[in-house]
Write a protein that holds these residues in place. Structure first.
Motif, short mmCIF file in Angstrom:
data_model
loop_
_atom_site.label_atom_id
_atom_site.label_comp_id
_atom_site.label_asym_id
_atom_site.label_seq_id
_atom_site.Cartn_x
_atom_site.Cartn_y
_atom_site.Cartn_z
N LEU A 84 45.10 24.23 48.13
CA LEU A 84 44.56 25.38 48.47
C LEU A 84 42.97 25.27 48.79
N VAL A 85 42.29 24.12 48.00
CA VAL A 85 40.90 24.14 47.87
C VAL A 85 40.73 23.60 49.55
N GLU A 86 41.56 22.75 49.88
CA GLU A 86 41.22 22.12 51.17
C GLU A 86 41.20 23.20 52.38
N ALA A 87 42.41 24.20 52.24
CA ALA A 87 42.54 25.19 53.08
C ALA A 87 41.56 26.11 53.12
N GLY A 88 40.44 25.89 52.29
CA GLY A 88 39.26 27.09 52.36
C GLY A 88 39.58 28.23 51.74
N GLU A 89 40.60 28.40 50.88
CA GLU A 89 40.86 29.58 50.24
C GLU A 89 39.65 30.08 49.00
N SER A 90 39.56 31.22 48.89
CA SER A 90 38.29 31.60 47.76
C SER A 90 38.92 31.24 46.70
N PRO A 91 37.98 30.94 45.73
CA PRO A 91 38.29 30.63 44.38
C PRO A 91 39.11 31.89 43.72
N ALA A 92 38.88 33.10 44.14
CA ALA A 92 39.76 34.20 43.47
C ALA A 92 41.11 33.99 44.03
N ARG A 93 41.25 33.80 45.12
CA ARG A 93 42.85 33.65 45.82
C ARG A 93 43.35 32.31 45.29
N ILE A 94 42.50 31.35 44.92
CA ILE A 94 43.29 30.27 44.41
C ILE A 94 43.85 30.67 42.97
N ARG A 95 42.91 31.10 42.45
CA ARG A 95 43.10 31.48 40.75
C ARG A 95 44.42 32.35 40.69
N ASP A 96 44.49 33.53 41.77
CA ASP A 96 45.71 34.30 42.01
C ASP A 96 46.87 33.57 42.09
N THR A 97 46.69 32.78 43.12
CA THR A 97 47.96 32.00 43.77
C THR A 97 48.69 31.15 42.53
N VAL A 98 47.83 30.64 41.83
CA VAL A 98 48.27 29.79 40.58
C VAL A 98 48.85 30.62 39.54
N MET A 99 48.38 31.55 39.34
CA MET A 99 48.74 32.64 38.01
C MET A 99 50.07 33.30 38.73
N VAL A 100 50.20 33.78 40.03
CA VAL A 100 51.57 34.22 40.48
C VAL A 100 52.55 33.30 40.53
N THR A 101 51.95 32.08 40.93
CA THR A 101 53.19 30.84 41.07
C THR A 101 53.69 30.62 39.67
N MET A 102 52.84 30.43 38.65
CA MET A 102 53.62 30.56 37.31
C MET A 102 54.36 31.72 36.89
N LEU A 103 53.88 32.74 37.25
CA LEU A 103 55.04 34.14 36.96
C LEU A 103 56.15 33.93 37.69
N ALA A 104 56.09 33.52 38.76
CA ALA A 104 57.30 33.69 39.69
C ALA A 104 58.41 32.77 39.23
#
Length: 464
Positions: free
Chosen positions: A240-260
Motif C-alpha cells: 500500500l505504501v509503494e502504491a502511493g496510498e494515503s496514510p488514512a487509506r492505508i490505515r483504513d485498509t488494515v483496519m477493515v482487513t483485520m475486521l473482515a
C-alpha cells in the motif's frame, strides 16, 4: 411478471425477521416458501430482491456497487471513506492491489512459519487444558485468527504474546525494539468490534480509546516501512505504501482487513471441528491423510497443503453448511432482466449465501455433512456459483485464499495432535453475529493422539 414474496408490514420487515430467529434463518424460509427469486422488506434498504439460484446469480455477478445504508455501520472505522461501499471505478484498482498481496503465494509463504507457530501454541495449550476440562472452540479460535491476521497486516513488527516491555500497550507505544504488543492489539480490537462497530454514537470512552490505539499502532508500522525503504509487495502495508496510498487509506485498509478476516478463519475451523466431532468416520479419514502426508511431523509445510485434498473437501463442505458470512448485498445501477423478472435501477440485491448452499436442486439432502460433494467429478456437475462462502464477483472477499491457507493449516496442526469429541448435552445453535456464530460457543472434549491415533490423557473420548 411480479416477483413473489411476503406481504408488506408496517414495521418494515423487522418483525418477520425477529419471528424467524434472525435474518440468516429468514432468508432460508423465504426461498423455501417463495422460490429462487423473492421480494421482501429489508430494514435499511426498503424492499430488496433476494436471489438463491446459482444460475441466475451469474447475471448479477458483474455488479460492483453495494447499498450504502446497509454498510453504514462500518463508516466510523474509516477516515478515507467507507471501503465497503466506495464506487466501482475507485474500487476496482484498489481491489487489484489487495488481490496481488492477499491472494499471492509469496505473501502466504512469507507468513506461513509465523502462522504455524501461533497454531502450535494453541495446540499446546489445548493439550494441557484438555486433561482437566473442555475447550471453547470459537473463543480460542477467533482469538487465534485475530493474532494471525494482525501478524499478517502488521508484518514482522507483530510480536508473540505480550509486549517485549511487559506493557499492555494502552499508551499507544510499542515495546522495546519497535515490536508491537500482540496482546494489546488483540484486546483493543475486540473492544472495537464488540463496543464500537455499529454503536459508535453510544460507545463508551474506552472503545474510542481502543480505536485510537489501533490507528496509532498502524501509523507507527507505516512510518517504519517508509523510513526503512522496504518495497516488498508480499507485505500488505508495504504494498500500500509503494502504491502511493494515503496514510488514512492505508490505515483504513488494515483496519477493515483485520475486521473482515479475523472471524472468518476461526469460525470456519470451529464449525469444521464441530462437524468432525459428530462424524468420526470422516475425522478418521482426515487423520489418516495427515499421518500419510506429514509422517512424524506435527505441522505441514506450505507445499503440504496441496497434498491434503480430503482436508480441503472437509473445509469446503463445512463452509457450505455453515458459511462464515451467511449473506451479502449489491445494488443495481441500471435496470436489468433477471430470469422472468425486470429489476429496476437502484434495487438492493440480497445474496443469501446460506440459502444457495441449502438449495436441494444442487445439494441433495443439503443438511447432510458429506465432503465427497467436493470430489472433482461431483463438483464439476454443479453450477459455478452453487458454492460461494466468500461471495462472488468484483465484491467477493479479497482474502479468500489467505483465509483458506490459514484454515487448512490450523486444522492440520490441531487434528494431527489432538482428538475432539462433543460435550454431552451441549447444544450448538447457529446465530447471526456479524458471522454465522454458535450461540453458546462450541464446547469440545480434547485429548492428545497417541501413535495409533487414539485419544490419550484426560477423560473419556469418543472415536471422533
Amino acid at each position: 411478471m411480479r416477483i413473489p414474496g411476503p406481504g408488506p408490514r408496517d414495521d418494515g420487515g423487522a418483525g418477520a425477521i425477529a419471528e424467524a430467529g434472525g435474518l440468516h434463518l429468514y432468508q432460508r424460509w423465504l426461498h423455501e416458501e417463495f422460490g429462487p427469486v423473492v421480494r421482501f422488506q429489508l430494514p435499511g434498504a426498503g424492499t430488496a430482491v433476494s436471489v438463491a439460484d446459482p444460475v441466475l446469480l451469474e447475471d448479477i455477478a458483474h455488479v460492483d456497487e453495494r447499498p450504502a445504508e446497509l454498510f453504514a455501520f462500518l463508516s466510523p472505522l474509516c477516515e478515507a471513506g467507507n471501503l465497503q461501499v466506495i464506487p466501482g471505478a475507485e474500487h476496482e484498482p484498489w481491489r487489484r492491489l489487495l488481490l496481488e498481496v492477499l491472494a499471492g503465494r509469496p505473501s502466504h509463504q512469507r507468513h506461513f512459519d509465523r502462522f504455524t507457530a501461533l497454531a502450535e501454541e494453541l495446540a499446546d495449550r489445548w493439550a494441557r487444558q484438555g486433561r482437566d476440562g473442555t475447550v471453547a472452540l470459537q473463543k480460542d479460535l477467533t482469538s487465534l485468527s485475530l493474532r494471525m491476521i494482525c501478524a499478517y497486516a502488521l508484518g514482522g513488527d507483530f510480536g508473540h504474546e505480550g509486549g517485549s516491555d511487559g506493557s499492555d500497550g494502552s499508551d499507544g507505544n510499542s515495546g522495546s525494539n519497535g515490536v508491537v504488543d500482540a496482546d494489546a492489539v488483540v484486546s483493543a480490537f475486540e473492544i472495537v468490534l464488540t463496543e464500537y462497530v455499529g454503536h459508535a454514537d453510544s460507545a463508551p470512552p474506552r472503545a474510542a480509546e481502543a480505536l485510537a490505539y489501533l490507528r496509532a499502532t498502524v501509523d507507527r508500522v507505516v512510518s517504519a516501512h517508509r523510513a526503512s525503504g522496504r518495497t516488498d509487495r508480499s507485505d500488505l502495508i508495504g504494498a500500500l505504501v509503494e502504491a502511493g496510498e494515503s496514510p488514512a487509506r492505508i490505515r483504513d485498509t488494515v483496519m477493515v482487513t483485520m475486521l473482515a478476516a479475523h472471524h472468518t478463519t476461526g469460525v470456519a475451523v470451529s464449525w469444521a471441528l464441530h462437524l468432525l466431532g459428530q462424524h468420526p468416520d470422516v475425522a478418521a479419514r482426515v487423520t489418516d491423510e495427515l499421518d500419510r502426508v506429514l509422517g512424524e511431523r506435527t505441522a505441514p509445510d506450505y507445499a503440504d497443503l496441496r497434498r491434503l485434498p480430503y482436508l480441503d473437501r472437509v473445509l469446503k463442505e463445512t463452509m457450505r453448511i455453515y458459511p462464515p458470512g451467511p449473506y451479502g448485498a449489491r445494488e443495481t445501477t441500471e435496470a436489468m432482466t433477471l430470469g422472468a423478472y425486470e429489476i429496476p435501477a437502484g434495487t438492493a440485491l440480497f445474496l443469501p449465501f446460506w440459502a444457495v448452499h441449502m438449495n436441494p436442486e444442487h445439494w441433495p439432502e443439503p443438511e447432510r455433512f458429506d465432503p465427497e460433494r467436493f470430489a472433482p467429478d461431483a463438483a464439476a456437475k454443479r453450477p459455478r456459483l452453487a458454492h460461494i462462502p466468500f461471495g462472488f464477483g468484483p465484491r467477493s472477499c479479497e482474502g479468500a485464499q489467505l483465509a483458506t491457507v490459514e484454515a487448512l493449516l490450523v486444522l492440520a496442526v490441531l487434528l494431527k495432535r489432538l482428538r475432539f469429541s462433543p460435550v454431552p448435552g451441549h447444544a450448538v445453535t447457529p446465530v447471526e453475529r456479524f458471522v454465522l456464530w454458535a450461540a453458546d460457543d462450541i464446547l469440545m472434549e480434547v485429548a492428545e493422539r497417541d501413535a495409533d491415533g487414539r485419544g490419550v490423557g484426560g477423560g473419556s473420548v469418543s472415536p471422533a
